[in-house]
Design a protein around this motif. Structure first.
Motif, mmCIF file in Angstrom:
data_model
loop_
_atom_site.group_PDB
_atom_site.id
_atom_site.type_symbol
_atom_site.label_atom_id
_atom_site.label_comp_id
_atom_site.label_asym_id
_atom_site.label_seq_id
_atom_site.Cartn_x
_atom_site.Cartn_y
_atom_site.Cartn_z
ATOM 1 N N ILE A 274 148.943 -49.669 -10.891
ATOM 2 C CA ILE A 274 148.838 -52.029 -11.303
ATOM 3 C C ILE A 274 147.955 -50.920 -12.803
ATOM 4 O O ILE A 274 148.391 -52.630 -12.585
ATOM 5 C CB ILE A 274 148.027 -51.242 -10.127
ATOM 6 C CG1 ILE A 274 148.825 -51.704 -8.474
ATOM 7 C CG2 ILE A 274 147.449 -53.439 -10.354
ATOM 8 C CD1 ILE A 274 147.792 -51.718 -7.312
ATOM 9 N N GLY A 275 146.828 -50.457 -13.041
ATOM 10 C CA GLY A 275 146.177 -50.830 -14.104
ATOM 11 C C GLY A 275 147.037 -50.745 -15.180
ATOM 12 O O GLY A 275 147.370 -51.015 -16.341
ATOM 13 N N GLY A 276 148.221 -49.830 -15.054
ATOM 14 C CA GLY A 276 148.894 -49.567 -16.576
ATOM 15 C C GLY A 276 150.072 -50.669 -16.865
ATOM 16 O O GLY A 276 149.870 -51.401 -17.875
ATOM 17 N N ALA A 277 150.813 -51.655 -15.662
ATOM 18 C CA ALA A 277 151.257 -52.267 -15.613
ATOM 19 C C ALA A 277 150.241 -53.742 -16.029
ATOM 20 O O ALA A 277 151.143 -54.448 -17.198
ATOM 21 C CB ALA A 277 152.366 -52.820 -13.894
ATOM 22 N N SER A 278 149.801 -53.192 -16.123
ATOM 23 C CA SER A 278 148.068 -54.962 -16.779
ATOM 24 C C SER A 278 148.333 -54.541 -17.426
ATOM 25 O O SER A 278 148.579 -55.442 -18.528
ATOM 26 C CB SER A 278 146.979 -54.328 -15.197
ATOM 27 O OG SER A 278 147.653 -54.567 -13.174
ATOM 28 N N THR A 279 147.531 -53.265 -18.543
ATOM 29 C CA THR A 279 147.354 -53.192 -19.712
ATOM 30 C C THR A 279 149.114 -53.516 -20.729
ATOM 31 O O THR A 279 148.711 -54.336 -21.384
ATOM 32 C CB THR A 279 146.930 -51.815 -19.792
ATOM 33 O OG1 THR A 279 145.958 -52.030 -19.010
ATOM 34 C CG2 THR A 279 146.988 -51.349 -21.648
#
Length: 178
Positions: A35-40
């Motif tokens: 989730i964090g990587g996709a957001s970034t």
């Protein structure tokens, strides 16, 4: 403490519950990273000049919508895994309670024949139950190593073995021959 079939069975339940929690925590950590990587990556793609025909207002709205989606997913991830952990604890507690109930009921056997049969059954099944406990302990230990590796704990993950795939040479040779 005396080792009985009851104590071993309850320990097996506890070990599998611990293994399940380790795997759940590893999944929680991995999904949180996704989730964090996709957001970034999304923020980087929208925020850069790769979208020259999109106004800054539209970019800001896209980023805001993406942040809401990521926040929702992160919240659901935490609440769902917390619920799953509680459910796992409840199942383990009820299973251990059931084992205890059966053990208590078997202690109330008053006849000579019944006691003899129960003692024989325990003597036969106790070594097998202890093997099952050792397997459950190894599963829990391995699941703990997986959790540590996903979490990035260098000390724990150094103990875990790394399996490397061997190169496939035979298929390449047979393809050249054909």
């Amino acid at each position: 403490m005396t080792t009985t079939l009851r104590t071993v069975a309850i320990d097996v339940v506890g070990q599998y519950n611990a293994a399940g929690k380790h795997l759940l925590n590893a999944w929680r950590t991995g999904a949180g990273r996704v989730i964090g990587g996709a957001s970034t990556r999304y923020a980087d793609a929208v925020g850069t000049s790769q979208l020259p025909f999109v106004s800054e207002d539209v970019k800001a709205r896209l980023l805001g919508a993406q942040e809401k989606v990521a926040g929702f997913l992160a919240t659901r991830l935490e609440s769902d895994t917390a619920f799953t952990e509680k459910l796992m604890d409840t199942v383990a507690e009820r299973t251990a309670g059931g084992i205890q109930y059966v053990a208590d009921a078997s202690q109330r056997v008053n006849s000579e024949i019944g006691t003899s049969v129960l003692n024989t059954l325990q003597a036969v099944h106790l070594p097998l139950a202890q093997i099952s406990l050792k397997v459950a302990e190894k599963v829990a230990e391995g699941a703990g190593k997986i959790e540590a590796r996903v979490a990035g704990d260098k000390a724990e993950s150094a103990e875990a073995t790394t399996v490397r795939a061997k190169p496939v040479r035979r298929a390449a040779r047979s393809a050249r021959r054909a």
